[in-house]
Design a protein around this motif. Structure first.
Motif, short mmCIF file in Angstrom:
data_model
loop_
_atom_site.label_atom_id
_atom_site.label_comp_id
_atom_site.label_asym_id
_atom_site.label_seq_id
_atom_site.Cartn_x
_atom_site.Cartn_y
_atom_site.Cartn_z
N ASP A 163 9.97 52.19 17.02
CA ASP A 163 9.77 53.59 16.64
C ASP A 163 8.65 53.61 15.61
O ASP A 163 8.88 53.43 14.42
N MET A 170 12.96 59.88 19.59
CA MET A 170 12.49 59.20 20.80
C MET A 170 13.29 59.55 22.04
O MET A 170 14.48 59.83 21.97
N ASN A 201 12.32 52.92 24.58
CA ASN A 201 12.05 54.35 24.53
C ASN A 201 10.59 54.63 24.87
O ASN A 201 9.78 53.70 24.97
#
Ligand code: 4AD
Ligand code: MG
Length: 478
Positions: A163, A170, A201
Motif C-alpha cells: 500500500d 485498496m 490489491n
C-alpha cells in the motif's frame, strides 16, 4: 475500405474540384439535401450536398442522424455560411443504419448528466469530441515533455502487495471463492492459498517501484492507471484514475517544485498551441454556462484566459504554516463561512481551504510545502524542525489539489523509525528499504492526477466527464 480522407484535413484544403472520399456519422440531414458529416477528427462537420433528384428515395430515407456513411464526390467552394468547402456527392453509401426513432442523441442540447448515462455514445457530441481530443493531446505531451528531458518511462505494476500511500484505500485482487474462502488455523482467510500466495490489491500509486527505478536511471516517470477505494462521491474523485509520477535522483524539494511547475506550464502551452479550435469551443461553451449563474458566482476569466494566466504567472510558493495563518486570519474564517473552521496548526486542509487560498487570496496557482508529518505519508523526508515533512501539493483554481509530491526520506534510520511509529512492518517493504541501504541519495517526485489536469484544461466541472468510462462508488457501467 479505407482510402478516405479526414474531414479536418479536407476543411483546410482549397476547393479545386478534386475528387474525395469521406466516411463518418451523420449529425443532421436538412431539406433532403444537406448532410452534416462528422468523423471525429474535428468538431467541424463537412457539408455534403446530395443531388436528391438523382438519389433513390430509399437511400435518402436512410440518411438519418447517427447513421454511418461513405460519400464520394468533388470538393467545391461553399456558398453557405459557416464553411468554405463542401462536398458535392456523386455516390453515397450507407455503411450502417441508425433508426432515428431509437437513436438517443438528437440534434439538440443534452444535459451532461443524461450523456453520462449513455457514455458509449457521448463521444459523438461536440463537447465530448473536444474533451477527448484534448485528453489525447495532453497524454501525448506528457510523454514528449519527459522524453525531451531524458526521463525513462517505467511501467510499474498494477497488481501489488504493498500500500504505497499507507492509507488502506485498496481494492483487493483475489481469485479465492469469496462465498467459501479457505481459512488458516486462526480462522482468518488463508491468502497463502490465493493466486499469488499472499494478499494482493490494485495499486494506489506506482511511486515506490518508481523510486527503485530512479535509483538506477536517475530520472524516470510512470503514466498508468491507479485505483482507490475511497468512498468520496465528489466531482473530483474517481475510483480508477490515471496518474503521472516522475521520480528524480539527486533532487530536492525545490528541484521537484520547479519541475512540476515547468511540466504543467508545458502541457498547458502545448494545448494552447495545438488544440486551439477545441479549446475555443469549450471556452464558448463555458461562457454560455456561466451566463446561467448569478453574477457574483461567475468566473472572471474565460477558459482561454485562465490557461494563459497560468503560463504568465509564477506559481506562489507558500508553507503550510503560512497558509494556516492566512486562513485563520481570513474574514471567511472569522465569519464562519468555512464548513470546517481553521483553528489550529496541524489540521488537514479541506478543499474549501485550498480553493480559498488559490481563488480568493493569491488568485493564482499555489505550491504548498512543509506539511505536518502527521497528515502525510511515511516516505516523506523529515524536516529539521521535527514537526514537518518536505511535502508539496500544487493547488489550481477550480480544482484544488492537482499535484501531490515530496522529497523522499533517504536516511535509513529515520525512515525505519517513521515506519515503526506508523505501524508499517519493515519486512513488507524490505525491497524498498534496500535502496536506502545501497547507494541511497536525496531524491524526490510527485504525482499529477491526469483527470484533474484534463478537468482544468477543458473547463469541465465534473471529473466523470473527462475520463471515457468513469468508475465511482456504486457505478461501473460499460
Ligand atoms: O496526493 P496523492 O495521493 O499522491 C500520491 O499518490 C503520491 N504517491 C504521488 C507521488 O509523490 N509520486 O495523489 C497524487 C494526485 C493528486 O494530487 C490528485 O491530483 C490525484 O493524484 N488523485 C486523484 N484523482 C482522481 N481521483 C482520485 N480519487 C484521486 N486521488 C488522487
Ligand atoms: Mg495528495
Amino acid at each position: 475500405m479505407r482510402a478516405g480522407q479526414k474531414i479536418k484535413e479536407i476543411l483546410k484544403t482549397s476547393p479545386t474540384g478534386q475528387l474525395v472520399t469521406v466516411m463518418g456519422w451523420v449529425r443532421t440531414f436538412r431539406n433532403n439535401q444537406f448532410i452534416a458529416l462528422n468523423d471525429g477528427s474535428t468538431n467541424n462537420n463537412l457539408q455534403i450536398v446530395v443531388d436528391f433528384a438523382a438519389t433513390p428515395e430509399i437511400t435518402l430515407k436512410r440518411i438519418t442522424t447517427g447513421a454511418a456513411l461513405r460519400a464520394t464526390g468533388t470538393l467545391i467552394a461553399s456558398l453557405g455560411k459557416g464553411q468554405t468547402v463542401e462536398l458535392k456527392a456523386d455516390t453515397i453509401e450507407i455503411v450502417g443504419d441508425s433508426d432515428p426513432e431509437k437513436y438517443p442523441l438528437q440534434p439538440k442540447k443534452h444535459s451532461l448528466e443524461f450523456l453520462r448515462e449513455i457514455a458509449h455514445l457521448r463521444f459523438r457530441t461536440n463537447t465530448f469530441g473536444a474533451v477527448f481530443r484534448l485528453r489525447n493531446s495532453l497524454a501525448f505531451a506528457v510523454h514528449t515533455f519527459f522524453n525531451e528531458r531524458g526521463f525513462v518511462y517505467m511501467h510499474t505494476p498494477i497488481i501489488t502487495s504493498s500500500d504505497a500511500e499507507g492509507a488502506g484505500e485498496m481494492f483487493r485482487v483475489t481469485n479465492l471463492d469469496i462465498t467459501n474462502p479457505p481459512k488458516d488455523s486462526e480462522g482468518q482467510i488463508d491468502y497463502k492459498q490465493d493466486f499469488f500466495g499472499k494478499s494482493t490489491n490494485l495499486t494506489v500509486s506506482g511511486q515506490l517501484e518508481g523510486e527503485l527505478a530512479a535509483m538506477a536511471f536517475s530520472d524516470i516517470y510512470t503514466f498508468g492507471p491507479t485505483f482507490r477505494a475511497e468512498n468520496s462521491n465528489t466531482a473530483r474523485h474517481l475510483a480508477e484514475f490515471w496518474m503521472i509520477e516522475p521520480e528524480m535522483a539527486f533532487c530536492d524539494i525545490h528541484d521537484n517544485m520547479n519541475l512540476a511547475e515547468e511540466m504543467l506550464q508545458y502541457l498547458i502551452a502545448h494545448v494552447l498551441q495545438n488544440n486551439k479550435e477545441d479549446l475555443e469551443f469549450l471556452s464558448n461553451r463555458l461562457e454560455e454556462e456561466e451566463k446561467q449563474k448569478p453574477q457574483n458566482e461567475r468566473s472572471e476569466l474565460s477558459l482561454l484566459h485562465k490557461l494563459q494566466f497560468c503560463l504568465d504567472n509564477k506559481f506562489e510558493r507558500v508553507t503550510y504554516s503560512q497558509a494556516i495563518e492566512i486562513l485563520r486570519e481570513s474574514n471567511h474564517n472569522k465569519k464562519k463561512k468555512f464548513q470546517y473552521l481553521v483553528d489550529k496548526w496541524g489540521v488537514d486542509l479541506q478543499s474549501e481551504h485550498e480553493r480559498y487560498l488559490v481563488e480568493k487570496h493569491f488568485k493564482k496557482p499555489v505550491i504548498l510545502i512543509d506539511y505536518p508529518k502527521e497528515i502525510k505519508s511515511f516516505y516523506m523526508r523529515q524536516n529539521e524542525d521535527g514537526k514537518t515533512v518536505a511535502a508539496m501539493d500544487i493547488l489550481f483554481p477550480g480544482i484544488g489539489e492537482i499535484v501531490g509530491g515530496s522529497q523522499r526520506e533517504e536516511r535509513l534510520d529515520k525512515l525505519e523509525l517513521r515506519m515503526k511509529e506508523m505501524g508499517i512492518p519493515a519486512e513488507d517493504l524490505s525491497w524498498y528499504l534496500d535502496t536506502r541501504r545501497f547507494g541511497s541519495c536525496p531524491h524526490a517526485g510527485f504525482g499529477l492526477g491526469f483527470e484533474r489536469l484534463v478537468l482544468f484544461v477543458t473547463g469541465m466541472t465534473n471529473i466523470r466527464d473527462v475520463i471515457p468510462f468513469p468508475r465511482t462508488p456504486k457505478n461501473c457501467e460499460f
